[in-house]
Enzyme design. Structure first.
Site, PDB file in Angstrom:
ATOM      1  N   GLY A  62      54.706  63.916  17.039  1.00 32.67           N
ATOM      2  CA  GLY A  62      54.913  65.020  16.107  1.00 32.67           C
ATOM      3  C   GLY A  62      55.864  66.113  16.545  1.00 32.67           C
ATOM      4  N   ASP A  83      44.718  71.443  17.127  1.00 29.62           N
ATOM      5  CA  ASP A  83      43.613  71.221  16.196  1.00 29.62           C
ATOM      6  C   ASP A  83      42.305  71.501  16.962  1.00 29.62           C
ATOM      7  OD1 ASP A  83      41.994  70.261  14.180  1.00 29.62           O
ATOM      8  OD2 ASP A  83      43.046  68.388  13.899  1.00 29.62           O
ATOM      9  N   PHE A  98      45.434  69.621   5.159  1.00 27.03           N
ATOM     10  CA  PHE A  98      46.227  68.508   5.679  1.00 27.03           C
ATOM     11  C   PHE A  98      47.713  68.871   5.584  1.00 27.03           C
ATOM     12  CE2 PHE A  98      45.463  63.855   6.502  1.00 27.03           C
ATOM     13  CZ  PHE A  98      46.669  63.696   7.172  1.00 27.03           C
ATOM     14  N   ARG A 152      57.258  62.897   7.998  1.00 26.30           N
ATOM     15  CA  ARG A 152      57.768  63.597   9.180  1.00 26.30           C
ATOM     16  C   ARG A 152      59.148  64.203   8.915  1.00 26.30           C
ATOM     17  NH1 ARG A 152      54.392  62.335  13.682  1.00 26.30           N
ATOM     18  NH2 ARG A 152      53.674  60.195  13.795  1.00 26.30           N
TER      19      ARG A 152
HETATM   20  C1  PRP Z   1      48.237  65.352  16.789  1.00 22.46           C
HETATM   21  C2  PRP Z   1      49.096  66.471  17.351  1.00 22.46           C
HETATM   22  C3  PRP Z   1      48.445  66.813  18.641  1.00 22.46           C
HETATM   23  C4  PRP Z   1      47.010  66.448  18.429  1.00 22.46           C
HETATM   24  C5  PRP Z   1      46.229  67.698  18.234  1.00 22.46           C
HETATM   25  O1  PRP Z   1      48.724  64.156  17.260  1.00 22.46           O
HETATM   26  O2  PRP Z   1      50.421  66.074  17.534  1.00 22.46           O
HETATM   27  O3  PRP Z   1      48.999  66.115  19.727  1.00 22.46           O
HETATM   28  O4  PRP Z   1      46.928  65.618  17.276  1.00 22.46           O
HETATM   29  O5  PRP Z   1      44.876  67.444  18.060  1.00 22.46           O
HETATM   30  P1  PRP Z   1      43.745  68.062  18.972  1.00 22.46           P
HETATM   31  O6  PRP Z   1      44.041  69.526  19.190  1.00 22.46           O
HETATM   32  O7  PRP Z   1      42.513  67.849  18.110  1.00 22.46           O
HETATM   33  O8  PRP Z   1      43.677  67.295  20.240  1.00 22.46           O
HETATM   34  P2  PRP Z   1      48.535  62.765  16.504  1.00 22.46           P
HETATM   35  O9  PRP Z   1      47.468  61.998  17.221  1.00 22.46           O
HETATM   36  O10 PRP Z   1      48.344  63.005  15.039  1.00 22.46           O
HETATM   37  O11 PRP Z   1      49.883  61.999  16.780  1.00 22.46           O
HETATM   38  P3  PRP Z   1      51.397  62.270  16.316  1.00 22.46           P
HETATM   39  O12 PRP Z   1      51.876  63.479  17.093  1.00 22.46           O
HETATM   40  O13 PRP Z   1      52.091  61.024  16.720  1.00 22.46           O
HETATM   41  O14 PRP Z   1      51.434  62.489  14.826  1.00 22.46           O
END
Ligand code: PRP
Length: 178
Positions: A43, A102, A151, A164
């Protein structure tokens, strides 16, 4: 794709202005010292590209891919390093960059993971913060925007690998993911 978005939270111009501010703040805080930026894939890739160019310092860049999910969609609760960084960070100023904070589990894990390599300093930066969702205690040094528990997609953030490439950040309509 616009039909799948119920609301634009941050326009392209608003993101650009905030990223410029963050870059200025980071440049001042590091006072011209070299920085190793470690982005958390996937991301972060658009944010990191823009933020790096707003930082006035020598910046090296590397990436990690960490994930708390197995093959399914339910979190396994365990964070795994799926791609590791390769730059030597011992004695360096490290700035970890993520797209969204998150629960906080990812950044808390990555900070501990990098600390054992004895960097000079380690700071955390996230473009978006969803404070309502936090379960892990993590202190972040730079936040682009705080967002409600909705979301959000765009500017690097996906749903099922889509959206993205949206130049803005918006809220995805529930119909698009249910
Ligand atoms: C998302 C985001 C963070 C993580 C945050 O990654 O990029 O790395 O979740 O969540 P947390 O605070 O609950 O740990 P995702 O797994 O969606 O992967 P991406 O970046 O490839 O979309």
């Amino acid at each position: 794709m616009l039909e799948d978005i119920s609301k634009i939270l941050f326009t392209e111009d608003e993101i650009k202005a905030r990223v410029t501010e963050l870059g200025r703040q980071i440049s001042e805080d590091f006072k011209g010292e070299d920085i190793v930026v470690i982005g958390l894939l996937k991301g972060c890739f658009i944010f990191i590209a823009d933020l790096m160019r707003a930082i006035d310092a020598n910046v090296a860049v590397d990436f990690m891919l960490v994930s708390s999910y197995g093959a399914g969609v339910v979190s396994s609760g365990e964070i795994k390093v799926r791609k590791d960084y390769s730059i030597d960070i011992e004695g360096k100023n490290v700035l970890v960059i993520d797209d969204i904070l998150d629960t906080g589990r990812t950044l808390a894990f990555v900070k501990d993971y990098l600390m054992v390599k004895s960097p000079k300093t380690i700071k955390l930066c996230t473009l978006l913060d969803k404070p309502e969702r936090r379960t892990s205690k993590v202190s972040v040094d730079y936040v682009g925007f705080s967002v409600p528990d909705e979301f959000v997609v765009g500017y690097g953030l996906d749903y099922d690998e889509k959206y993205r490439n949206l130049p803005y950040i918006g809220v995805l309509r529930p119909e698009a993911y249910t």
